[in-house]
Motif scaffolding. Sequence first.
Motif, PDB file in Angstrom:
ATOM      1  N   GLU A   6      41.760  25.601 120.468  1.00  0.00           N
ATOM      2  CA  GLU A   6      42.744  26.091 119.499  1.00  0.00           C
ATOM      3  C   GLU A   6      42.211  25.972 118.078  1.00  0.00           C
ATOM      4  OE1 GLU A   6      47.317  26.080 118.070  1.00  0.00           O
ATOM      5  OE2 GLU A   6      46.794  24.839 119.797  1.00  0.00           O
ATOM      6  N   ALA A   8      44.209  27.393 115.524  1.00  0.00           N
ATOM      7  CA  ALA A   8      45.433  27.251 114.733  1.00  0.00           C
ATOM      8  C   ALA A   8      45.175  27.730 113.306  1.00  0.00           C
ATOM      9  CB  ALA A   8      45.950  25.824 114.774  1.00  0.00           C
ATOM     10  N   GLN A  36      47.053  31.119 115.869  1.00  0.00           N
ATOM     11  CA  GLN A  36      48.499  31.199 115.721  1.00  0.00           C
ATOM     12  C   GLN A  36      48.813  32.388 114.828  1.00  0.00           C
ATOM     13  OE1 GLN A  36      50.079  27.480 114.284  1.00  0.00           O
ATOM     14  NE2 GLN A  36      49.346  26.307 116.050  1.00  0.00           N
ATOM     15  N   SER A  92      49.402  32.130 119.534  1.00  0.00           N
ATOM     16  CA  SER A  92      50.812  31.780 119.706  1.00  0.00           C
ATOM     17  C   SER A  92      51.651  32.522 118.673  1.00  0.00           C
ATOM     18  CB  SER A  92      51.015  30.275 119.535  1.00  0.00           C
ATOM     19  OG  SER A  92      50.376  29.564 120.555  1.00  0.00           O
ATOM     20  N   LYS A 111      51.039  31.879 124.707  1.00  0.00           N
ATOM     21  CA  LYS A 111      51.211  30.431 124.625  1.00  0.00           C
ATOM     22  C   LYS A 111      52.395  30.162 123.704  1.00  0.00           C
ATOM     23  CE  LYS A 111      50.944  26.050 124.166  1.00  0.00           C
ATOM     24  NZ  LYS A 111      50.069  25.384 123.224  1.00  0.00           N
ATOM     25  N   GLY A 113      54.399  27.430 121.646  1.00  0.00           N
ATOM     26  CA  GLY A 113      54.230  26.107 121.065  1.00  0.00           C
ATOM     27  C   GLY A 113      55.423  25.207 121.324  1.00  0.00           C
ATOM     28  N   SER A 114      55.202  23.905 121.140  1.00  0.00           N
ATOM     29  CA  SER A 114      56.233  22.908 121.451  1.00  0.00           C
ATOM     30  C   SER A 114      57.554  23.174 120.739  1.00  0.00           C
ATOM     31  CB  SER A 114      55.729  21.514 121.074  1.00  0.00           C
ATOM     32  OG  SER A 114      54.601  21.170 121.823  1.00  0.00           O
ATOM     33  N   SER A 136      54.152  24.740 126.118  1.00  0.00           N
ATOM     34  CA  SER A 136      53.758  23.398 125.708  1.00  0.00           C
ATOM     35  C   SER A 136      55.004  22.533 125.620  1.00  0.00           C
ATOM     36  CB  SER A 136      53.042  23.440 124.353  1.00  0.00           C
ATOM     37  OG  SER A 136      52.337  22.257 124.122  1.00  0.00           O
ATOM     38  N   THR A 166      53.587  15.674 120.742  1.00  0.00           N
ATOM     39  CA  THR A 166      53.540  16.188 119.377  1.00  0.00           C
ATOM     40  C   THR A 166      53.350  15.020 118.414  1.00  0.00           C
ATOM     41  OG1 THR A 166      55.014  17.952 120.109  1.00  0.00           O
ATOM     42  CG2 THR A 166      54.676  17.722 117.738  1.00  0.00           C
ATOM     43  N   SER A 194      47.759  19.613 126.844  1.00  0.00           N
ATOM     44  CA  SER A 194      47.477  20.009 125.468  1.00  0.00           C
ATOM     45  C   SER A 194      47.253  18.742 124.653  1.00  0.00           C
ATOM     46  CB  SER A 194      48.651  20.819 124.899  1.00  0.00           C
ATOM     47  OG  SER A 194      48.388  21.195 123.558  1.00  0.00           O
TER      48      SER A 194
END
Length: 332
Positions: A6, A8, A36, A92, A111, A113-114, A136, A166, A194
Amino acid sequence: MDIIAEIAQAHDGSLGMAHAYIDAVAKTGCDAIKFQTHIAEAESSIHEPFRVKFSKQDTTRMDYWKRMEFTLEQWKEIKQHCDEVGLEFMSSPFSNAAVDLLEEVGVKKYKVGSGEVNNFVLLERISQTRKPVIISSGMSSFDELDKTVSFLKDRGVDYSILQCTTAYPTQPEQFGLNVIKELKQKYNVPVGFSDHSSSIEACIAATVLGAEILEFHVVFDKEMFGPDAKASLTMNETTQLVKAVKNIVRALQNPVNKSDNTGFSDLKSIFEKSLTINKILKKGDIISFSDLDTKKPKGFGILASEYEKVIGKKIKRDLSQWNFLNDEDLIE
């Protein structure tokens, strides 16, 4: 095993840096590279606080997201570059508009994200694409995951789940490696891990415990600017991790039958030992344990494992120190 590096926001809004990361990740052996996709006006507001107050050049978090944006054409160039170096392009989305953009760019899977696991508006839009989804689970309880899973199953979405914590960087007591098995048992879907630990051991352990997908942040240097740098792996660490994980996967795919040691016959004849006499013994002497020793190779004397059967036996002939001891040397 799918291994996802990732990026990001490690590119810090620089298109050139994004392309540099693609080339670097391609050399590590990863299967995919994940970005992202942020569209500031669609996902944020001036009221959003910074998770980490790291930026001295962005007045608000929304300003930061604006600086992270790429145009559709730039995303297409990024995707093309990934294709050229053999990496699956992933990103993402954080808004329905971002999903629309990524559909134009062309992604194979999504994907989530949390922070978006409970965003059923986003999940509805993603489900409309009919593409697989990786969730996630970072901030979600099982109760929340149950609702999300039910939502996806009702829409026929092919999904997988990542155990994730996280926390940046994640400490060992926060890894939650036990959750990998729990997720597998509860949902019976592909499960992964992750990682935000800034080290390679968590993903290695997750592999042993059954993770089928690995995701972790990568960065050129952990002192670089950005909210995730200190929770990332360097390129060298990533290369080490990929090599280790692939070796572990090979090992897991080739279980050893501990009941069959025939393949070690030649080595056993070299490493194992035969009984010897450690001092001069005369005909008629009675053997005690203190008279015995062993030496290589196996097969020149009584097996070392059978020493007990010679204790108390009489010697049939004179033996010199360090002679091998055989059955024909003993009086029955």
